[in-house]
Scaffold this active site. Structure first.
Site, PDB file in Angstrom:
ATOM      1  N   ASP A 109      91.376  15.264 -11.904  1.00  0.00           N
ATOM      2  CA  ASP A 109      90.282  16.263 -11.301  1.00  0.00           C
ATOM      3  C   ASP A 109      89.348  15.621 -10.460  1.00  0.00           C
ATOM      4  OD1 ASP A 109      91.192  18.147 -13.045  1.00  0.00           O
ATOM      5  OD2 ASP A 109      89.759  17.744 -14.556  1.00  0.00           O
TER       6      ASP A 109
HETATM    7  N1  URA Z   1      92.353  16.009 -18.114  1.00  0.00           N
HETATM    8  C1  URA Z   1      91.465  16.664 -17.432  1.00  0.00           C
HETATM    9  O1  URA Z   1      90.884  17.601 -17.989  1.00  0.00           O
HETATM   10  N2  URA Z   1      91.038  16.450 -16.309  1.00  0.00           N
HETATM   11  C2  URA Z   1      91.732  15.303 -15.536  1.00  0.00           C
HETATM   12  O2  URA Z   1      91.388  14.937 -14.464  1.00  0.00           O
HETATM   13  C3  URA Z   1      92.984  14.685 -16.361  1.00  0.00           C
HETATM   14  C4  URA Z   1      93.165  15.126 -17.509  1.00  0.00           C
END
Ligand code: URA
Length: 246
Positions: A109
């Site tokens: 993310d």
């Molecule tokens: N899980 C998440 O919620 N975000 C990420 O960036 C990676 C794994």
């Protein structure tokens, strides 16, 4: 391989641009300028310089990036800059054509930091991203509310997310502080960590990926920095360990 083709394969532009770079004296091999675009060299392991920048030939690109917060893992980002802007142009342009350059192996993310692998080897990307291969990934979570043993137990036992009735469980989970825990996942569902933590009544405030397989994010690689993976790094990924104690 001809010097112009070596440059082309490494992302230094079209064949014509690469021939031009050589003919204009911008390319040195083993410390000597070579102006013959058709000069033949053994590509594997070749060290050369383009406009003074040292470069090492890589038949396929495998690299790691310490993803900083505030970057999107997309070629066409919507709000934040793309992680691909953190890589030098030749790495982004390797191979030419529509599917040029390296691609991230899965996504983190925008606000997640840590270890991200990139490659232009389609088989490697597929193997690493396929849920069948169960490559464990370690996430360091900072939660909004205090973590407790019941939350850890639920994460290990399995929680149900909103898009699938089948529970997802952490391969391992250890509380590391009042607000922190380490979590190992072998799948990569959309926002999986954030949704799992929400499912046990808490909330992710900070998320960092510290390990993929047995490959650790090196402490000397600062946020935003990248480096080529060594043969040893690639072996570490292929020799995964799903627990936090080894
Ligand atoms: N899980 C998440 O919620 N975000 C990420 O960036 C990676 C794994």
């Amino acid at each position: 391989m001809q010097l112009q083709d070596i440059l082309f394969s490494q992302g230094f532009g079209t064949r014509r641009v690469c021939a031009g770079l050589v003919q204009q004296g911008f390319v040195a091999v083993a410390g000597s300028v070579c102006e013959d675009a058709g000069a033949l060299f053994e590509a594997e392991g070749l060290a050369f310089q383009v406009q003074g920048e040292p470069w090492l030939y890589h038949a396929k690109a495998y690299l790691m990036l310490h993803k900083p917060a505030g970057y999107e893992c997309s070629q066409k980002p919507s709000t934040y800059p793309s992680i691909y802007t953190l890589l030098p142009a030749p790495v982004r342009q390797r191979g030419g054509g529509a599917a040029a350059g390296v691609q991230a192996v899965g996504r983190l993310d925008q606000d997640t930091t840590g270890l991200l692998l990139l490659s232009d080897d389609g088989k490697f990307i597929h193997r690493m991203s396929s849920p069948r291969h169960h490559v464990p990934k370690v996430y360091e979570v900072t939660a909004k509310h205090p973590v407790d043993a019941a939350q850890v137990q639920k994460l290990l036992a399995g929680v149900v997310l909103d898009d699938d009735p089948k529970p997802v469980r952490a391969a391992d989970c250890v509380q590391t502080g009042e607000l922190t825990l380490s979590l190992v996942l072998t799948e990569g569902k959309y926002h999986q960590v954030k949704r799992m933590i929400a499912a046990v009544g808490n909330r992710v405030e900070g998320l960092h990926r510290s390990r993929i397989g047995s490959l650790l994010l090196p402490p000397e690689l600062a946020p935003g920095q990248w480096r080529w993976l060594t043969a040893q790094d690639l072996n570490s990924i292929a020799a995964p360990t799903a627990t936090l104690s080894n």
